[in-house]
Design a protein around this motif. Structure first.
Motif, short mmCIF file in Angstrom:
data_model
loop_
_atom_site.label_atom_id
_atom_site.label_comp_id
_atom_site.label_asym_id
_atom_site.label_seq_id
_atom_site.Cartn_x
_atom_site.Cartn_y
_atom_site.Cartn_z
N GLU A 1 -47.39 -6.56 5.63
CA GLU A 1 -48.58 -6.58 4.78
C GLU A 1 -49.68 -5.65 5.28
N SER A 2 -49.27 -4.48 5.70
CA SER A 2 -50.28 -3.51 6.13
C SER A 2 -50.44 -2.47 5.04
N PHE A 3 -51.66 -2.30 4.65
CA PHE A 3 -51.93 -1.42 3.53
C PHE A 3 -52.72 -0.21 3.97
N PRO A 4 -52.50 0.88 3.27
CA PRO A 4 -53.43 1.99 3.47
C PRO A 4 -54.82 1.60 2.96
N GLN A 5 -55.78 2.38 3.31
CA GLN A 5 -57.17 2.03 3.01
C GLN A 5 -57.41 1.67 1.54
N ALA A 6 -57.12 2.64 0.69
CA ALA A 6 -57.41 2.40 -0.72
C ALA A 6 -56.14 1.95 -1.41
N ILE A 7 -56.18 0.74 -1.89
CA ILE A 7 -55.00 0.23 -2.56
C ILE A 7 -55.44 -0.77 -3.62
N VAL B 1 -51.78 -5.71 -3.39
CA VAL B 1 -52.00 -6.59 -2.24
C VAL B 1 -51.54 -8.00 -2.60
N GLU B 2 -51.98 -8.42 -3.76
CA GLU B 2 -51.63 -9.78 -4.19
C GLU B 2 -50.12 -9.94 -4.32
N ARG B 3 -49.53 -8.91 -4.90
CA ARG B 3 -48.10 -9.00 -5.16
C ARG B 3 -47.33 -9.15 -3.85
N TRP B 4 -47.72 -8.33 -2.88
CA TRP B 4 -47.03 -8.38 -1.59
C TRP B 4 -47.25 -9.75 -0.94
N LYS B 5 -48.50 -10.18 -1.01
CA LYS B 5 -48.85 -11.46 -0.40
C LYS B 5 -47.98 -12.57 -0.99
N SER B 6 -47.88 -12.57 -2.32
CA SER B 6 -47.12 -13.65 -2.94
C SER B 6 -45.64 -13.53 -2.57
N ALA B 7 -45.17 -12.28 -2.42
CA ALA B 7 -43.77 -12.10 -2.04
C ALA B 7 -43.51 -12.69 -0.65
N VAL B 8 -44.44 -12.42 0.26
CA VAL B 8 -44.27 -12.97 1.61
C VAL B 8 -44.37 -14.49 1.58
N ASP B 9 -45.32 -14.98 0.74
CA ASP B 9 -45.42 -16.43 0.59
C ASP B 9 -44.07 -17.01 0.17
N GLU B 10 -43.49 -16.33 -0.78
CA GLU B 10 -42.21 -16.79 -1.29
C GLU B 10 -41.15 -16.79 -0.19
N TRP B 11 -41.18 -15.71 0.60
CA TRP B 11 -40.24 -15.60 1.73
C TRP B 11 -40.40 -16.79 2.68
N MET C 1 -39.93 6.43 -1.01
CA MET C 1 -39.51 5.23 -0.27
C MET C 1 -40.63 4.68 0.62
N HIS C 2 -41.70 5.46 0.79
CA HIS C 2 -42.78 4.96 1.63
C HIS C 2 -43.87 4.27 0.82
N ASP C 3 -43.70 4.26 -0.49
CA ASP C 3 -44.73 3.69 -1.34
C ASP C 3 -44.91 2.19 -1.06
N VAL C 4 -46.15 1.80 -0.96
CA VAL C 4 -46.44 0.41 -0.66
C VAL C 4 -45.98 -0.51 -1.78
N LYS C 5 -46.08 -0.02 -2.99
CA LYS C 5 -45.70 -0.85 -4.14
C LYS C 5 -44.25 -1.29 -4.05
N LEU C 6 -43.47 -0.45 -3.37
CA LEU C 6 -42.05 -0.73 -3.27
C LEU C 6 -41.78 -1.99 -2.46
N LYS C 7 -42.62 -2.24 -1.48
CA LYS C 7 -42.28 -3.25 -0.48
C LYS C 7 -42.17 -4.67 -1.06
N PRO C 8 -43.17 -5.12 -1.83
CA PRO C 8 -43.00 -6.47 -2.38
C PRO C 8 -41.73 -6.59 -3.22
N ARG C 9 -41.42 -5.53 -3.93
CA ARG C 9 -40.21 -5.58 -4.77
C ARG C 9 -38.97 -5.71 -3.91
N LEU C 10 -38.93 -4.88 -2.86
CA LEU C 10 -37.76 -4.95 -1.97
C LEU C 10 -37.63 -6.35 -1.38
N LEU C 11 -38.76 -6.89 -0.99
CA LEU C 11 -38.73 -8.20 -0.36
C LEU C 11 -38.20 -9.25 -1.33
#
Lengths: 868, 449
Positions: free
Chosen positions: A53-59, A64-74, A7-17
C-alpha cells in the motif's frame, strides 16, 4: 475495462491482489489441494509488493481506497482460513498471515498487530492442533515479533505480548513429542530473546531447564541443537546483569569439564579433571547449581553410563558452541569472564589425541578407544572455535592472556593434522595476527613459516602433477625457473607446444584434493597477513625463503590454472572454483611478498609484474580484478615516489612558493612575520603528499614544473590586480626592483587577458589543464619562487627560450652570491619572474609556448591538494 | 560533517587545571580542576575519561594519578602508585595504562579492574616518555639515561618467557647521550619509524623493523616535543628556543638549510620554549603548548597561527587532541542529562599499587562485549520459508505430518460421502414411500372403481 499503463502502475496492484485471492487461495470450506500455487502467491506478493500500500505522491483517492479494500479482503480471507476446521487451510492462513506481517504497510501493521497476535496465539494454545499448525503459528508469531521489534515506539507492547508467549512456548518444548514443533518453538524463543529479552525474565529458570534438557537429551538433530545452544546463549540477556552471564558460563564450563572427565578417562591424567573443576569453583566458594536444575543433572548422570560417546560428545560440542555464542554476542554490561578456565578447556581437549595412557591400557577396550577417536576430530574443531571465540570475546583485554593463547596456538600447530582443523587453525592465527599486530608477529612468525612450508610444499603431495612441481622440487631453483620461462617464450615453438600438450595431459591426472587446496588457501592467507601486518622484527631469516615459496607457488598455480580454465567449461564447476580461489590467494600472497618492505629490492619484481600483467588479461575474472590492483601497487615500487630515508637527498627539488601566494587575508597579525623567511623549503609540506613533489622522475620528464604551479594556485590573488611585487613587500630584493619596470609592462600588457583568465580559472578550477596560455601569462604577473638553486637553474636553461639566457645566467650568479635562505627566496622570485615574462612576451614565439604544455599537467594535482 | 576534535591541555601548575576547548569553534569547555601533570603525563583513556599522573614533591614516596570523568570538574578517582609516575599513557582503545616510574620501572595496569598486571625494571634511570605502537602491541620507552627501548607487551606479560630470556626488550637503542625528551612512532606495523628527541639537541629516526638508526638530525636547541605529520612527510620539533622546527622525513631536504641538515624551516612566534606538540588530523592543524601558558594552533600549510588559547600562567606541558565522545554532544558539558551521566561518571576503580600475587585473580578477565543497540539484530523472517517447506513435504507425501493431514482430508471426505449416502438413502426412502403411496392410491382407486 480500464487498462493500466504498464506493469508498474499502481492501479494494477489491487486488481492483481484480488485475482490472487480469488484464484490462488484456497476457500475456507474446501480442502485445498494447491500447494504449488501457494509458493507462487508468495513470490508474486513479494515482487509486486501487493500488500505494501505504498503510493506515489499524487494518486487518486479511488485507487487508494481500492487497494485498501483489497488488502482488507486479503486479511479477511486469512482469518477465515485460520478459523477453518481443516488444518490444511489453517496453516496456509497462518503462514500467509506471517507473510502479511512482513509485507504490509506500517500503519496497517500498527493498527492490527494485536488482533493478528490474538488470532495466532490461539493457534499455539490449542493442544490438539496438527504439527503443521503449531510450527506455522510459531513462525508467524516470530515474524510478527520481528516486525514489532524493528519499530521504535511499540517496544513496550511487544514486550507484554512476548511475555504471554513464553509459557506456551516452553510447554511446547517440554511436552510436545515432535522435533518439528521443537524447532518452531526454539525459533520463536530465539526471536523473543533477541528482541524482547526482558519478557523471559520471570521464567528464567524454567527456560534454562527446558532448553538444557532438550539440548542434553541428545534426541534432536544437529541443526536443532545449534538453535537451542543459541537460545541458551541468549538467555542471560533476559536479565541483562553481570551475574547471570557469569553464572551461566560457569555452569556450562563445569558441565563440560565433568562430562570430559567421563569421556577422557584413560586418555588423560586423572588429576586434570579435578584441577579444571577447582579452577572454576575456587575452594571455599559455593558450587553453582548444575545446568538446567538439579533433576536434570541426576537424570543425565544416570543416563551417562548408558549413553553413547557420540551423544556425550555432541552435547559437549553444543555447549562449547553456546560458550562461543556467549563470548561473541551483544551484552549490555561488562562481565567477568573466566578466561583462564576457558583456555584451560581448550588446552585440555587439544591435549587428548586418542592415545591411551599406559596406566589405563588394561582397563580400556579397543572399542572404547575407537568410539572416542571417531568423535575426537569434531570435538577438536569445536574446540578451535572456542579458542577463536575466546580471543574475539577478550577483544582488547587479551594482553595478560596472550602468552597462554600463543602457546595454545603453537600446541595446535603440532597436533592438528586434518585439513578442516588446519584451516580453522590458520583462520585463528590470522585473526590473532590482524588483531595483535607486530607483537603477535614476533611470537608466531617462526611457527607460521615452518607450518606453511609443510602445508604449501607440493613435494609431499603424491597426487601433485609433475609438470607443476618441476619448479618447486627445490626451493632454491630460481635459475631453473627463469630458464624454463625463457624457453617458453623463446622462438622454439615446438617445445612450447610440447609443454602445452604435457600440461593438457596432466590436467586429466588426479588433481589435488579440494580440501587440500583449501588448506593451502588458508595457509597463503596467513602468510599474506604475516607479511603485511607484521612480519616480526627480525624477519630476514625466513623472508627470502617465503618470498621464493610464494613466488613459485603463484607462477605455478597460474600457469596451470589459465590453461585449465579454458578447458573448464566441460568439467564440473566445483573444483574449478576452488582452484581459482587458490590462484587468487597465491596472487594475493605474492603481492604481499613483493610490496612488503624489506631491505632489498624485491627479487621477483619483474616476474611478478609479468604474472600480474598476464592475469589482468583474463577479463571478467576475480583474478584480473586483483591483478589490476596489484599492478597499481607494484607500479609505486617500480617508479619509487617516496624516497627512502637512508638515501641522501637527490638531485633536483621541485619547489614553488605556494606559501607566499596563499597569504590569507585574515591571518593573525604576527603570523605574517615569520612566514616569509621560512618559505624556503617547506613546499613539500603541502598536504604532505609525496606524489606530486618528490617524484623527481616526473620532474625530469616534465622539465620545469614550477611556473604552472602559481597561476592555478592563486587565482584569487590576481583579481585585485596588485602588482605581484607588492605581495612580497619588504622582502623584495634590489634586483627585483630593477626589473620592476619590465614587470609592470608585463602586467599591463596582460591585464585584460588576466581578468578573463581569472574568471575562467575559477570556473574551471578542476579542469585548468585546458588553459596552457593563460597559465604562462600568470607566470608573468605572479612570480614563482624556486629556492633550489642548482636545480632550477638547470631547468630554466632547458625551459626558457634562448633570448632570455643572459638574464637567467645573471640571476643565477646573483643567487649564487647570496648565502642566506631569506634572500634566496627573494631572488627566486625575481628569477622566475624573468622567465615567466619571457615566455609571455614571446607568445608568438613557438618555442616558448612549446616548452610549457607539459607543465600544465602538474596543476590538477596541486590544485586538488589545496582545495581539499 | 560536524567537527569532533577537542583539545585538552594541562600544565605543571595545579591551579590551571586541565583546559578543554572545541578545536573548531574555539569555545572552552569544562575545566577540570587541580591537575599538576608531569610531562607526557596526560592521557585520555579510550575517550572515556581523562587521566593524569601528578607532579610530586621530591620527598614523596608514592605517586599520584587522577581520573576525571568528562562531566565533572573535580577529580573522581585517585590512585597512589608505589612511586611517583612520570610519563603516563593509555593504549588507543583504553584498556591498558602504562606509567613510567622515577626508578626506571614501567607499570602496566588494566584499566577495567585497576589491576597492576606487570611491573618491570626497564631503565637504569627515570623513565621520561612512553608511547604505544599503532597496533598497541609494542611499547617504546625513553629514559633519562638516553636509552630508548622497544618492548613487546606480549613477551613482557609472559611470565614464562620473561624468566628465560636474558632481557625483555626487543631493542635497546643507545645512541642518545643525554636524557630522552620525547618519542613518536609512525604508522605501518613493523615497518614504522620511531623518532626520539633528546637533550643532546638531536632527533634520531629509527627503523622499527631493524632497530637501526636511519637519520640523525642536529637542532640548534634542545627539542622537548616532537609530532609527526600524519603522512610522515616531515616532523615537527618544538625546541627550547621557542621555534618549532620542521624536519624532513620523506620530504627532500637541501643540505644548505640555514638551520642545519634536514631541517626545512621553522615556525616561530616569539614564544617561550615549546613544551608539547599535537596534531589534529581532522582539521589538519598543528598544536603547540608553550612555557608561557599559551596553546597555539598553526596551519602547517601556511605556517601561520590560526588561533590561540590561554591556558594559564604556568607552562603548558601536555596537549592532546581527542575525538569528542559520542555522548557529549555540543553543550552537554554543563547540563548533563541522564544518559551522559551514566556514560560519563562510571569510572573504573583506582590503580593498584602492587602486583597481585593471588593466582585466582589473574584467571578472570573483565570483558566488554559489544553493546551496540543501533544496529538491529539480523533475524530473518521465516513464515514463508516454513510454508515452502511444508508445501514440499505435502508434495512428497512422505512425512507423518503430511500423512496426518491426508488422513484428515480422507476422513472428511469419508464423512461427506457418508452424509451423501444418508441423503441418498433418505431420498430413496422418500421415493419408495411415494411410489408405494401412489401405488396404494392407485389400488384404492381401482378398488373404488
Amino acid at each position: 475495462m480500464e487498462h493500466c499503463t504498464n506493469m508498474h502502475d499502481v492501479k494494477l496492484k489491487p486488481r492483481l491482489l484480488r485475482n490472487l485471492i480469488r484464484e490462488s487461495l484456497p476457500d475456507e470450506d474446501q480442502p485445498c489441494r494447491l500447494p504449488r500455487k501457494l509458493s507462487h502467491v508468495i513470490s508474486v506478493v513479494r515482487t509486486h509488493k501487493l500488500l505494501s500500500e505504498s503510493f506515489p505522491q499524487a494518486i487518486e483517492k479511488k485507487v487508494v481506497e481500492r487497494w485498501k479494500s483489497a488488502v482488507d479482503e486479503w486479511v479477511d480471507r486469512m482469518f477465515k482460513l485460520i478459523s477453518s476446521d481443516m488444518s490444511d487451510n489453517c496453516w496456509t492462513g497462518i503462514c500467509l498471515l506471517g507473510l502479511t506481517c512482513q509485507e504490509c504497510n506500517v500503519d496497517r501493521f500498527l493498527a492490527s498487530y494485536s488482533v493478528w497476535f490474538i488470532k495466532l496465539y490461539s493457534c499455539i494454545q490449542q493442544p490438539t492442533e496438527s504439527q503443521f499448525v503449531k510450527v506455522a503459528s510459531c513462525n508467524s508469531i516470530s515474524d510478527l515479533l520481528i516486525r514489532l521489534g524493528r519499530l521504535p515506539n511499540v517496544k513496550k507492547d511487544g514486550s507484554t505480548l512476548a511475555g504471554k508467549l513464553v509459557q506456551p512456548v516452553l510447554k511446547l518444548l517440554n511436552e510436545d513429542s515432535s522435533e518439528v514443533v521443537w524447532e518452531g518453538a526454539g525459533h520463536l524463543l530465539c526471536t523473543i530473546l533477541t528482541f524482547f529479552p526482558a519478557s523471559v525474565h520471570r521464567y528464567y529458570d524454567s527456560a534454562e531447564a527446558a532448553i538444557a534438557s532438550k539440548l542434553l537429551s541428545g534426541k534432536c538433530c544437529v541443526n536443532m541443537m545449534k538453535k537451542l545452544a543459541y537460545c541458551l546463549a541468549l538467555l542471560p540477556n533476559s536479565k541483562g546483569d553481570e551475574d547471570s552471564w557469569c553464572l551461566l558460563m560457569q555452569k556450562i564450563l563445569l558441565y563440560i569439564n565433568v562430562r570430559l572427565n567421563d569421556i577422557f578417562e584413560g586418555f588423560e591424567e586423572e588429576t586434570k579433571g579435578s584441577e579444571a573443576v577447582s579452577e572454576l569453583v575456587p575452594p571455599g566458594k559455593e558450587t553453582p547449581p548444575p545446568l538446567g536444575g538439579h533433576t536434570l543433572l541426576e537424570e543425565a548422570t544416570d543416563k551417562a553410563t548408558r549413553r553413547s560417546v557420540l551423544l556425550q560428545m555432541s552435547s559437549i560440542s553444543m555447549l562449547i558452541l553456546c560458550c562461543c555464542k556467549m563470548l561473541t554476542s551483544l551484552y549490555p554490561v561488562k562481565v567477568t569472564a573466566p578466561i583462564h578456565p576457558l583456555l584451560a578447556v581448550v588446552e585440555r581437549i587439544i591435549m587428548v589425541d586418542g592415545s591411551v595412557l599406559r596406566a589405563a591400557v588394561p582397563f580400556m577396550t579397543s572399542k572404547q578407544q575407537e568410539s572416542v577417536c571417531l568423535e575426537l576430530p569434531d570435538l577438536h574443531l569445536y574446540n578451535l572455535e572456542l579458542l577463536k571465540a575466546t580471543i574475539a570475546g577478550m577483544h582488547s583485554q587479551l594482553l595478560p592472556h596472550a602468552a597462554y593463547v600463543v602457546r595454545l596456538v603453537k600446541t595446535h600447530f603440532k597436533r592438528c593434522s586434518s585439513p578442516k582443523l588446519r584451516i580453522k587453525l590458520y583462520s585463528v592465527t590470522k585473526s590473532l595476527l590482524i588483531f595483535m599486530g607486530v607483537g603477535m608477529g614476533i611470537c608466531l612468525a617462526q611457527d607460521i613459516v615452518e607450518n606453511s612450508f609443510i602445508d604449501l610444499n607440493p613435494v609431499g603431495d603424491g597426487s601433485r602433477c609433475t609438470s607443476s612441481s618441476i619448479n618447486l622440487k627445490s626451493p632454491s631453483s630460481v635459475p631453473m625457473q627463469t630458464s624454463h620461462r625463457k624457453r617458453k617464450h623463446g622462438s622454439t615453438t615446438i617445445s612450447f607446444e610440447e609443454q602445452h600438450e604435457k600440461t593438457g595431459l596432466e590436467v586429466e591426472a588426479p588433481e589435488i584434493h579440494p580440501s587440500q587446496i583449501s588448506v593451502k588457501i588458508a595457509t597463503l592467507e596467513v602468510l599474506e597477513v604475516l607479511l603485511s601486518v607484521g612480519g616480526g622484527l627480525r624477519f630476514e631469516a625466513w623472508r627470502l625463503d617465503v618470498d621464493l615459496l610464494l613466488f613459485t607457488l603463484a607462477t605455478d598455480s597460474c600457469k596451470d590454472g589459465w590453461a585449465y580454465e579454458e578447458n573448464s567449461a566441460f568439467l564440473s564447476n566445483e573444483p574449478i572454483i576452488t582452484w581459482a580461489d587458490y590462484q587468487l590467494a597465491a596472487l594475493h600472497a605474492l603481492l604481499a611478498s613483493l610490496i612488503s618492505p624489506s631491505r632489498v629490492r624485491p627479487l621477483y619484481l619483474a616476474q611478478g609484474f609479468e604474472l600480474f600483467r598476464k592475469g589482468q588479461q583474463e577479463a571478467g575474472t576475480k583474478v584480473s580484478g586483483f591483478c589490476k590492483n596489484a599492478i597499481l601497487a607494484l607500479e609505486a615500487i617500480i617508479h619509487p615516489r617516496a624516497l627512502p630515508l637512508e638515501q641522501p637527498p637527490s638531485i633536483i627539488r621541485n619547489c614553488s612558493d605556494k606559501v607566499n601566494h596563499r597569504f590569507p587575508e585574515n591571518v593573525y597579525s604576527f603570523g605574517q612575520k615569520q612566514s616569509n623567511p621560512s618559505s624556503s623549503g617547506i613546499q613539500e609540506l603541502e598536504g604532505g603528499d609525496p606524489y606530486s613533489y618528490d617524484d623527481d622522475l616526473y620532474v625530469k620528464w616534465v622539465g620545469n614544473g614550477n611556473p604552472s604551479e602559481a597561476p592555478i594556485n592563486s587565482p584569487t590573488k590576481n583579481t585585485d590586480s596588485v602588482k605581484p611585487s607588492e605581495i612580497f613587500g619588504a622582502h623584495r630584493t634590489e634586483m627585483v626592483a630593477a626589473d620592476r619596470s619590465k614587470q609592470e609592462q608585463a602586467g599591463k600588457g596582460m591585464r585584460n587577458n588576466d581578468v578573463e583568465f581569472v574568471i575562467e580559472s575559477q570556473q574551471f578550477r578542476g579542469s585548468s589543464v585546458l588553459f596552457p596560455e593563460p597559465a604562462s601569462s600568470k607566470g608573468a604577473t605572479d612570480p614563482v619562487i624556486t629556492d633550489d638553486l642548482d636545480g632550477t637553474n638547470m631547468e630554466i636553461d632547458r625551459a626558457v627560450p634562448d633570448d632570455t639566457d643572459d638574464e637567467t645566467a645573471s640571476a643565477a650568479d646573483f643567487l649564487a652570491d647570496k648565502c642566506d635562505g631569506f634572500a634566496n627566496a627573494g631572488g627566486g622570485h625575481a628569477l622566475v619572474t624573468e622567465k615567466g615574462k619571457a615566455t609571455v612576451f614571446d607568445v608568438d614565439d613557438d618555442t616558448s609556448v612549446d616548452s610549457f604544455p607539459d607543465i600544465v599537467d602538474v596543476d590538477p594535482d596541486s590544485d586538488e591538494e589545496e582545495s581539499s | 560533517m560536524e567537527k569532533m576534535d577537542l583539545i585538552i591541555a594541562s600544565s605543571s601548575i595545579a591551579e590551571a587545571g586541565v583546559g578543554c576547548w572545541d578545536l573548531d569553534s574555539g569555545a572552552e569547555q569544562l575545566r577540570y580542576k587541580s591537575c599538576a601533570s608531569t610531562p607526557h603525563g596526560l592521557t585520555c583513556v579510550g575517550q572515556r575519561f581523562i587521566a593524569s599522573s601528578q607532579l610530586r614533591e621530591p620527598s614523596a614516596t608514592s605517586g599520584s594519578v587522577l581520573y576525571w570523568s568528562w562531566i565533572k570538574p573535580q577529580a573522581a578517582v585517585k590512585s597512589f602508585p608505589s612511586e611517583p609516575i612520570k610519563p603516563f599513557v593509555s593504549n588507543s582503545v583504553g584498556t591498558y595504562i602504562v606509567g613510567g616510574g622515577q626508578s626506571g620501572d614501567i607499570y602496566l595496569w588494566e584499566v577495567e579492574t585497576g589491576r597492576l598486571i606487570k611491573k618491570w625494571h626497564a631503565h637504569y634511570r627515570a623513565v621520561t616518555c612512553l608511547v604505544f605502537s599503532s597496533d598497541d602491541s609494542l611499547l617504546i620507552s625513553g629514559s633519562e639515561d638516553g636509552c630508548v627501548r622497544v618492548w613487546s607487551l606480549i613477551t613482557v606479560c609472559d611470565d614464562y618467557e620473561s624468566q628465560r630470556a636474558s632481557h625483555l626488550y626487543e631493542y635497546s637503542l643507545t645512541e642518545h647521550t643525554l636524557c630522552v625528551t620525547d618519542i613518536v612512532i609512525g604508522q605501518g606495523g613493523y615497518n614504522a619509524i620511531i623518532i626520539s628527541a633528546s637533550e643532546d639537541r638531536t632527533c634520531k629516526v629509527w627503523s622499527l623493523s631493524h632497530g637501526r638508526l636511519l637519520r640523525n638530525i642536529v637542532f640548534p636547541s634542545v627539542i622537548d616535543a616532537i609530532v609527526l605529520d600524519p603522512a610522515e612527510h616531515v616532523f615537527y620539533a618544538g625546541s627550547r628556543d621557542g621555534n618549532i622546527y620542521i624536519a624532513a622525513l620523506s620530504a627532500e631536504s637541501s643540505s644548505s638549510s640555514s638551520y642545519g641538515k634536514h631541517i626545512l624551516s621553522s615556525l616561530y612566534d616569539h614564544s617561550k620554549a615549546v613544551t608539547c606538540l599535537a596534531y589534529s588530523i581532522e582539521g589538519n592543524l598543528l598544536l603547540s603548548g608553550s612555557e608561557d601558558g599559551m596553546v597555539r594552533i598553526w596551519d602547517p600549510r601556511t605556517l601561520n597561527i590560526v588561533r590561540m588559547f590561554k591556558h594559564g600562567k604556568g607552562p603548558v606541558n601536555n596537549i592532546l587532541v581527542v575525538r569528542r565522545p559520542n555522548f557529549l554532544t555540543l553543550g552537554a558539558f554543563s547540563n548533563s542529562h541522564g544518559s551522559s551521566r551514566r556514560h560519563g561518571s562510571l569510572l573504573p576503580p583506582p590503580l593498584e599499587k602492587y602486583v597481585n600475587m593471588d593466582k585466582d585473580a589473574n584467571k578472570m578477565g573483565v570483558i566488554r562485549l559489544p553493546t551496540a543497540c543501533n544496529i538491529l539484530p539480523n533475524v530473518p523472517f521465516n513464515s514463508s520459508h516454513i510454508l515452502d517447506e511444508h508445501v514440499k513435504l505435502v508434495e512428497q507425501q512422505g512425512s507423518s505430518a503430511a500423512n496426518e493431514m491426508e488422513v484428515e482430508r480422507l476422513k472428511l471426505e469419508n464423512r461427506k460421502a457418508m452424509h451423501m449416502v444418508q441423503q441418498w438413502k433418505k431420498m430413496y426412502g422418500n421415493l419408495h414411500e411415494f411410489c408405494v403411496n401412489e401405488f396404494l392410491k392407485g389400488d384404492d382407486k381401482g378398488n373404488i372403481d
